[in-house]
Enzyme design. Structure first.
Site, PDB file in Angstrom:
ATOM      1  N   LYS A   1       0.814  -1.221   0.000  1.00 54.04           N
ATOM      2  CA  LYS A   1       0.000   0.000   0.000  1.00 54.04           C
ATOM      3  C   LYS A   1       0.845   1.268   0.000  1.00 54.04           C
ATOM      4  O   LYS A   1       2.014   1.248   0.310  1.00 54.04           O
ATOM      5  CB  LYS A   1      -0.997  -0.057   1.153  1.00 54.04           C
ATOM      6  CG  LYS A   1      -2.136  -1.026   0.785  1.00 54.04           C
ATOM      7  CD  LYS A   1      -3.306  -0.994   1.690  1.00 54.04           C
ATOM      8  CE  LYS A   1      -4.373  -1.933   1.082  1.00 54.04           C
ATOM      9  NZ  LYS A   1      -5.396  -2.302   2.044  1.00 54.04           N
TER      10      LYS A   1
ATOM     11  N   ARG B   1      -3.485 -10.409   4.407  1.00 52.78           N
ATOM     12  CA  ARG B   1      -3.834 -10.473   2.978  1.00 52.78           C
ATOM     13  C   ARG B   1      -2.685  -9.872   2.184  1.00 52.78           C
ATOM     14  O   ARG B   1      -2.387  -8.692   2.342  1.00 52.78           O
ATOM     15  CB  ARG B   1      -5.127  -9.676   2.750  1.00 52.78           C
ATOM     16  CG  ARG B   1      -5.602  -9.627   1.316  1.00 52.78           C
ATOM     17  CD  ARG B   1      -6.818  -8.700   1.214  1.00 52.78           C
ATOM     18  NE  ARG B   1      -7.332  -8.638  -0.140  1.00 52.78           N
ATOM     19  CZ  ARG B   1      -6.843  -7.855  -1.086  1.00 52.78           C
ATOM     20  NH1 ARG B   1      -5.829  -7.052  -0.835  1.00 52.78           N
ATOM     21  NH2 ARG B   1      -7.377  -7.868  -2.296  1.00 52.78           N
TER      22      ARG B   1
HETATM   23  N1  PMM Z   1      -7.231  -3.972   0.388  1.00 49.66           N
HETATM   24  C1  PMM Z   1      -7.460  -4.019  -0.940  1.00 49.66           C
HETATM   25  C2  PMM Z   1      -8.457  -4.835  -1.470  1.00 49.66           C
HETATM   26  N2  PMM Z   1      -9.206  -5.629  -0.670  1.00 49.66           N
HETATM   27  N3  PMM Z   1      -9.731  -6.419   1.474  1.00 49.66           N
HETATM   28  C3  PMM Z   1      -9.535  -6.376   2.804  1.00 49.66           C
HETATM   29  N4  PMM Z   1     -10.299  -7.152   3.613  1.00 49.66           N
HETATM   30  N5  PMM Z   1      -8.588  -5.588   3.377  1.00 49.66           N
HETATM   31  C4  PMM Z   1      -7.791  -4.767   2.631  1.00 49.66           C
HETATM   32  O1  PMM Z   1      -6.964  -4.050   3.209  1.00 49.66           O
HETATM   33  C5  PMM Z   1      -7.984  -4.763   1.215  1.00 49.66           C
HETATM   34  C6  PMM Z   1      -8.972  -5.618   0.666  1.00 49.66           C
HETATM   35  C7  PMM Z   1      -6.644  -3.149  -1.843  1.00 49.66           C
HETATM   36  O2  PMM Z   1      -5.534  -3.818  -2.329  1.00 49.66           O
HETATM   37  P1  PMM Z   1      -5.446  -4.488  -3.799  1.00 49.66           P
HETATM   38  O3  PMM Z   1      -6.097  -3.535  -4.771  1.00 49.66           O
HETATM   39  O4  PMM Z   1      -4.025  -4.655  -4.091  1.00 49.66           O
HETATM   40  O5  PMM Z   1      -6.140  -5.793  -3.773  1.00 49.66           O
END
Ligand code: PMM
Length: 305
Positions: free
Chosen positions: A238, A278
Site C-alpha cells: 500500500k 492479505r
Molecule cells: N485492500 C485491498 C483490497 N481488498 N480487502 C480487505 N479485507 N482488506 C484490505 O486491506 C484490502 C482488501 C486493496 O488492495 P489491492 O487492490 O491490491 O487488492
C-alpha cells in the site's frame, strides 16, 4: 472445534470464523493465516492487469497456493484511490470463472466484492468467505445474502467508494473512531441476521486513511481484537509503505518494491494476534507468520518461570 474468539487479554489465537473449513481453523490456532490476492482487474494499483485473463488469474492463484497461501481472495473491481466503479455484469464476468476454477482445484476461495449479487453468485460457485471492503455499507442487501448463505464475512472499515475516500480521511483519534465504526458495523450485521461467529473485522488500511493513520491502527490491533472477533490485516504494497520507503529524492517506492516491508508487517501483525494477513507476495509472508508463531511460543517458555 469450538469457536474461539480473539482473546487479547490471554494472547490466545482466534481460530477464525466458524463457517470456514476445519483444516483452516486448526492452522489458525497455530499461526496467522495467509490470504493470497488474485486481482482479476486491469487497473489495481499493486498488480493491475497482470492476471486479467481468467487463465492467467487461475494459474497465478495456483502458484500462490504452492507458495503457502491458505486461502485465495478473488476480486474483480479495483479499489485503488480514485478508481471508477465496474459495472456489475463485468465484475461477475471477471470473478466467477476464476472462483469456479480455483474451487475445482481444491482452493479455499474468498470473493472480494462489495456487491451482494456478486457475493451470492461466488458463494454458489464455491467461495466460502465474502470479503467486503465496505463492511456492508455499499450494498444494503449484503447482510441478508451473508446471513442466508451462512458464510464467513470480512467487514472492513470503510467510509466511501474509491473516488471519494481520500477526502473522508479525517480523524481526531483514528484508532478509537475505526474501532467504534467497526463495532457499529458488527451490530448492524447482527441485527440483520448475520451471526457474530461469521464475522472478521479489518481496519481497512489505506481506505479513507492518511498515510500516518495506518501506523497507529497497526500498533493497536489489540484494540480491534477487543471487539471479540478475528482481525484481518491488508497492508500489502500500500501507498503508506511507498512513502515509508521513499528514496532521498522523496519519490515513493513503487508497489513492487514494497514486498519486504509487507512481510515485516505480516510478522508484526501475526505476533500481535492478527487472524489473517492479505498479501500479494505470499512466500515471504508464509515464512513471516511462522516466525511470529515460533517467537510467540518462545515467549511462553520463559513466561512460566
Ligand atoms: N485492500 C485491498 C483490497 N481488498 N480487502 C480487505 N479485507 N482488506 C484490505 O486491506 C484490502 C482488501 C486493496 O488492495 P489491492 O487492490 O491490491 O487488492
Amino acid at each position: 472445534m469450538p469457536s474461539t474468539p480473539s482473546s487479547p487479554a490471554t494472547g490466545a489465537r482466534s481460530t477464525g470464523p466458524e463457517p470456514l473449513p476445519a483444516h483452516l481453523r486448526a492452522a489458525a490456532a497455530e499461526r496467522a493465516l495467509v490470504m493470497g490476492v488474485v486481482n482479476v482487474t486491469p487497473d489495481s494499483f499493486s498488480d493491475g492487469g497482470r492476471w486479467f485473463e481468467p487463465g492467467a488469474a487461475v494459474a497465478h492463484g495456483l502458484r500462490l497456493l504452492e507458495e503457502g497461501a491458505d486461502l485465495l481472495d478473488v476480486g474483480g473491481e479495483s479499489t485503488r484511490p480514485g478508481a471508477d466503479r465496474v459495472p456489475v455484469e463485468e465484475e461477475r464476468r471477471r470473478v466467477l470463472p476464476v472462483v469456479t476454477e480455483l474451487v475445482r482445484a481444491g482452493a479455499v476461495v474468498s470473493v472480494d466484492t462489495t456487491r451482494s449479487a456478486v457475493a451470492a453468485d461466488a458463494v454458489e460457485a464455491g467461495a466460502v468467505l465474502v470479503n467486503d471492503v465496505s463492511g456492508g455499507l455499499a450494498d444494503p442487501r449484503m447482510a441478508d445474502v451473508v446471513a442466508a448463505a451462512g458464510v464467513a464475512y470480512v467487514a472492513m472499515h470503510w467510509r466511501g467508494h474509491a473516488d471519494v475516500m481520500d477526502a473522508l480521511a479525517t480523524y481526531d483519534d483514528v484508532v478509537t473512531e475505526v474501532r467504534d465504526e467497526l463495532a457499529r458495523r458488527l451490530d448492524d450485521l447482527v441485527a440483520a441476521g448475520v451471526r457474530p461467529e461469521q464475522v472478521v473485522l479489518d481496519p481497512g488500511l489505506g481506505f479513507a486513511k492518511r498515510g500516518s493513520d495506518n501506523w497507529p491502527l497497526l500498533a493497536h490491533l489489540d484494540v480491534l481484537r477487543g471487539l471479540g472477533r478475528p482481525v484481518l490485516v491488508g497492508a500489502s504494497r500500500k501507498r503508506f509503505l511507498g512513502h515509508l520507503l521513499a528514496g532521498p529524492d522523496g519519490v515513493p517506492a513503487p508497489p513492487e518494491r514494497r514486498d519486504a516491508a509487507t512481510a515485516a508487517i505480516s510478522a508484526l501483525a501475526a505476533a500481535a494476534g492478527a487472524w489473517c494477513v492479505r498479501v500479494h507476495d505470499v512466500a515471504p509472508t508464509a515464512d513471516a507468520v511462522r516466525v511470529a508463531a515460533a517467537w510467540t511460543a518462545g515467549a511462553h517458555v520463559r513466561a512460566g518461570r
